[in-house]
Design an enzyme around this catalytic site. Structure first.
Site, short mmCIF file in Angstrom:
data_model
loop_
_atom_site.label_atom_id
_atom_site.label_comp_id
_atom_site.label_asym_id
_atom_site.label_seq_id
_atom_site.Cartn_x
_atom_site.Cartn_y
_atom_site.Cartn_z
N GLU A 115 -71.15 19.88 4.19
CA GLU A 115 -70.47 21.16 4.40
C GLU A 115 -70.55 21.58 5.86
OE1 GLU A 115 -70.62 23.76 0.49
OE2 GLU A 115 -72.60 22.99 0.95
N GLU A 137 -73.91 17.91 -5.81
CA GLU A 137 -74.26 19.17 -6.47
C GLU A 137 -73.98 19.17 -7.97
OE1 GLU A 137 -73.71 20.52 -2.16
OE2 GLU A 137 -72.90 19.00 -3.51
#
Length: 665
Positions: A115, A137
Site C-alpha cells: 500500500e 489480508e
C-alpha cells in the site's frame, strides 16, 4: 524509523528502518515518522526534485501491526478510524506532493508495504527469489485498509483488482507482479534499484497518479452489467460459506469505484474497522500469526543440540516417497531412494536424487525416512534391512498416518532414534509435517526431525503417540460424523453442502473417496483387532463395509465410491446411497449439520489435549487448519471451542439430539 536524506540533485531518500523490530510494520512509530517525513518534504519542497521510498531491512515493509490489530475492540473504533485516516492522509500527501515519488522495493512488500508502494508514482522491485509482493489480508480475515483496495481498483480496473490481487491473498514473485500490473520495473541488484529510481525521477518531473489527472476513468469503466455477477461468483468461490473478509473486500471495491477517491478511502476504512473489531479476524490472526510463529519458532522442539541432516535415505519410491525425496533434494540434501527393483526406484528420480535397489547404496545416510505400505511387519522389515549400512546414529523415521510409533519401534533396533514423520499428500503442496513421539523416542530425535522439517519448508507440529495421532484421528471423527448422518437418512447432498457452508474445503463424502473407503476399512479393522471386546461398532462402520464389500465401491482410486468417476473427474453422487440409509425420522436443521462437524472435531481435539496426544494448543490449531482442512475462519480446532459464545451448552444440545459423543468432557 524513517531516515530522511537529500542529495545534491535534490532527490530525497526516505529509508524505513524500525530499530525495534526485524521488519518494518505500521506501528505507532511508523505513523509518527511518516507524518514527520511528509511534513519535512512539504517544508523543503522548493529544494526537492523527487523522492525515493526504500528500506534498510532485508524486506521492504511487512504490513500492518498484527499484535495491535489483534487487541482491537469495538470501543477502539473511533481511535482506529483516526489512526487509519492519519496513515491514509500522509500517503495521500505523498502522492499529491507535486514531485515524482518512486518506491524502491528491496524485498518483500506485503499488505501495508504494498500500500505504501502504491502511493508512489512508480514501483521498482528487486528481482530476488525470496521477494514476494501481494495482499495477504484476506487470509487473515482483513482487507487492505491503507488505500490498497481503493488504489488497486483505480489502477487495474474492478475485475482484475479483485480476481488477481485482493480476493486471492496471493504473494507474487516480482516478475509475476510486473506482469499483473502493480510493479512497473525490475532491478537485478540493490545498486541498480536506486540507479533506476533516480533515472525515472529525472525523466518524469511532472509525475502524478492516474486518478489525479484530468479526464481519468477507472480502467474498463464501471461494469454495471457485470455487477450482479460479482456476488454470485464470490459465493461460488467460497463454496457457499459466508466469510466476512472477502465479502467486505468486494463491497469496498464496488462501492469505492462509484465515488471520488477520498470518499472511497473512507468506505475502505469503515469496512476494515468492522473486520478488525470482529471475532473472525482475531481467530485467523491468532492462528496464522501467533500460533504459526510459535510452532515454526520451535515451541514444541526440545531444547537440545542436534546435528544438521546431510544425507537422507527414503525407503519406497511411490508417490509419497518420491515427494519426500524431492522436498529433501530441493533443500540441498543428498538423497538416496531405495525400492525393491531399480525400475520401481526410478519413479522417484530427479535432480539431487539417487535411486537404487541396493541396500549398500544407503551407506552413511544419517536420516532414514520409510514411506512404504501401511503394514507394520513390512515397515519393520525394511528398517531391519537398512540399519546395518546407514550411519550408526541415523534418525529413523516412519511416514505413517495411523500406526502407533511405539509399536513400530518395538521391532526396530535403537528405539530412541525412532520417530514418526507424517507427511501429507501431495508433499510438494501440503505445508504440514506431523512429528509423532513414541514412548522411547529421545529428545534429540525429536529435535532432529523438527529441524529437518523446517529445513525442507514444512510447519512441524509435535504430538505424542496414539492410534491416528492427532490429524488422522480427528479427521476420522469428521468422516465418521458424515457417515453417521448418511446412515441416519440425511441426504448426501445436504451433508456435502453443510460442510462446505461451514467452511471446509471439501465435502466429507468426496474426501472419503479420496482417502479410499478400503483404507478407512483397513485402519478401522486394525484398531478393532487391537482393541478387542472394547471396540464399539458404529453405523458408519456398517455403511463403509457395505460400500466396499457388497457394492464394490472402494473410492476414487477404484473409480467408484460415494461419487461416480469418469475420465479422471468426479461426477455425481451415487444414486444407490438413498437406498442404503435408514429413512430419516426428522429433518436435521442445516445449522445442526454444520455444528455437528465443527463440534465433533473440536471435542475430539480437546480429548487429544487432555490425553496428552497434543502437547500444545498451538500445534492443534495449526495442524487442524494446515493438515486436515478445519475451517480457517475458526482460527483452529481448539480456538473454535475457546471463542464460541456457549460451547459447552451447544455441545450438550447436540448430545441430547444426536448422541453422547457430543457430551463435553
Amino acid at each position: 524509523m524513517i531516515d530522511y536524506s537529500r542529495d545534491d540533485d535534490g532527490v530525497v531518500t526516505l529509508t524505513m528502518n524500525d530499530p525495534a523490530q526485524p521488519a518494518n510494520t505500521m506501528t505507532e512509530a511508523y505513523v509518527a515518522a511518516m507524518s514527520a517525513a511528509v511534513d519535512r518534504l512539504h517544508a523543503e519542497r522548493e529544494q526537492v526534485t523527487g523522492v525515493i521510498v526504500t528500506s534498510a531491512k532485508k524486506t521492504f515493509f511487512a504490513g500492518g501491526d498484527l499484535p495491535t490489530m489483534y487487541r482491537a475492540t469495538r470501543a477502539d473504533a473511533p481511535a482506529l478510524f483516526k489512526l487509519l485516516s492519519t496513515i491514509k492522509w500522509d500517503l495521500r500527501r505523498l502522492e499529491t506532493y507535486g514531485r515524482p515519488v518512486v518506491a524502491a522495493i528491496n524485498g518483500a512488500a506485503l499488505g501495508g508495504g504494498l500500500e505504501i508502494a502504491l502511493a508512489c508514482h512508480h514501483r521498482i522491485a528487486l528481482d530476488r527469489p525470496d521477494t514476494r509482493i501481494g495482499f495477504p489480508e484476506v487470509t487473515l480475515g482483513l482487507l487492505p485498509g491503507a488505500g490498497g483496495v481503493t488504489r488497486t481498483v483505480r489502477m487495474l480496473g474492478l475485475a482484475p483488482a479483485l480476481t488477481t490481487w485482493l480476493l486471492t491473498g496471493r504473494r507474487f514473485r516480482p516478475a509475476d507482479a510486473l506482469a499483473n500490473g502493480l510493479i512497473d520495473q525490475l532491478a537485478a541488484t540493490p545498486a541498480e534499484l536506486i540507479i533506476q529510481a533516480r533515472e525515472w525521477i529525472r525523466a518524469n518531473p511532472d509525475a502524478a497518479q492516474p486518478w489525479d489527472r484530468d479526464g481519468y476513468r477507472i480502467r474498463g469503466g464501471l461494469p454495471a452489467a457485470q455487477l450482479p455477477a460479482f456476488p454470485a461468483t464470490l459465493r461460488k468461490q467460497l463454496k457457499g460459506a459466508s466469510l466476512p473478509a472477502p465479502e467486505k473486500i468486494l463491497a469496498t471495491a464496488v462501492e469505492g469505484a462509484q465515488v471520488d477517491f477520498d470518499t472511497a478511502q473512507v468506505i475502505e476504512t469503515r469496512h476494515l474497522i468492522t473486520l478488525l473489531t470482529g471475532r473472525i479476524a482475531k481467530n485467523m490472526i491468532g492462528a496464522f500469526f501467533f500460533d504459526m510463529r510459535a510452532v515454526n519458532g520451535g515451541l514444541a522442539r526440545p531444547r537440545v543440540e542436534a546435528p544438521p541432516p546431510r544425507r537422507v535415505a527414503v525407503l519406497g519410491a511411490g508417490m509419497m516417497g518420491a515427494g519426500i525425496a524431492q522436498a529433501c533434494a530441493e533443500a540441498g540434501l543428498d538423497v538416496v531412494v531405495r525400492d525393491v527393483t531399480p525400475e520401481l526406484a526410478a519413479r522417484a528420480a530427479g535432480p539431487g536424487i539417487t535411486t537404487t535397489a541396493e541396500v549398500a547404496a544407503l551407506a552413511g545416510c544419517d536420516v532414514v525416512i520409510e514411506a512404504v505400505f501401511e503394514d507394520p511387519a513390512l515397515k519393520q522389515r525394511v528398517f531391519a534391512e537398512v540399519l546395518p549400512v546407514v550411519a550408526p546414529d541415523a534418525l529413523l523415521a516412519s511416514n505413517t498416518s495411523t500406526l502407533p510409533i511405539t509399536g513400530l519401534a518395538a521391532g526396530v533396533q535403537r528405539p530412541g532414534d525412532f520417530i514418526g514423520m507424517h507427511f501429507f499428500s501431495p508433499v510438494g503442496k501440503m505445508p504440514l509435517l506431523e512429528i509423532v513421539v513414541g514412548e522411547k523416542t529421545s529428545d534429540a530425535a525429536v529435535a532432529r526431525a523438527f529441524d529437518l522439517g523446517r529445513l525442507i519448508g514444512k510447519t512441524p507440529i509435535v504430538v505424542n503417540d496414539g492410534r491416528g495421532f492427532f490429524t488422522s484421528r480427528v479427521i476420522g471423527t469428521f468422516l465418521d460424523e458424515a457417515l453417521t448422518m448418511l446412515a441416519e437418512g440425511v441426504p448426501a447432498p445436504s451433508i456435502e453442502h453443510a460442510a462446505l457452508q461451514a467452511g471446509y474445503p471439501t465435502g466429507p463424502l468426496a474426501l472419503a473417496d479420496e482417502v479410499s473407503l478400503t483404507l478407512m476399512q483397513r485402519i478401522r479393522r486394525q484398531y478393532e483387532a487391537a482393541t478387542g471386546d472394547g471396540f464399539e461398532r458404529l453405523p458408519s462402520h456398517e455403511l463403509v463395509d457395505a460400500m466396499v464389500d457388497k457394492h464394490e465401491r472402494p473410492g476414487r482410486s477404484g473409480g467408484r465410491g460415494f461419487y461416480a468417476y469418469g475420465n479422471g473427474k468426479r461426477g455425481l453422487l451415487w444414486e444407490g446411497l438413498v437406498e442404503m440409509a435408514t429413512p430419516a425420522g426428522r429433518a436435521v436443521p442445516l445449522e445442526d449439520l454444520k455444528d455437528r462437524f465443527l463440534f465433533a472435531e473440536a471435542l475430539d481435539a480437546r480429548r487429544c489435549l487432555d490425553e496428552g496426544v497434543l502437547r500444545t494448543a498451538e500445534d492443534g490449531n495449526v495442524g487442524s487448519i494446515l493438515g486436515i482442512g478445519y475451517p480457517a475462519w475458526t482460527g483452529g480446532v481448539l480456538r473454535f471451542a475457546e471463542q464460541h459464545d456457549d460451547f459447552e451448552g451447544r455441545a450438550r444440545e447436540l448430545a441430547a439430539r444426536y448422541g453422547k459423543r457430543f457430551e463435553p468432557a
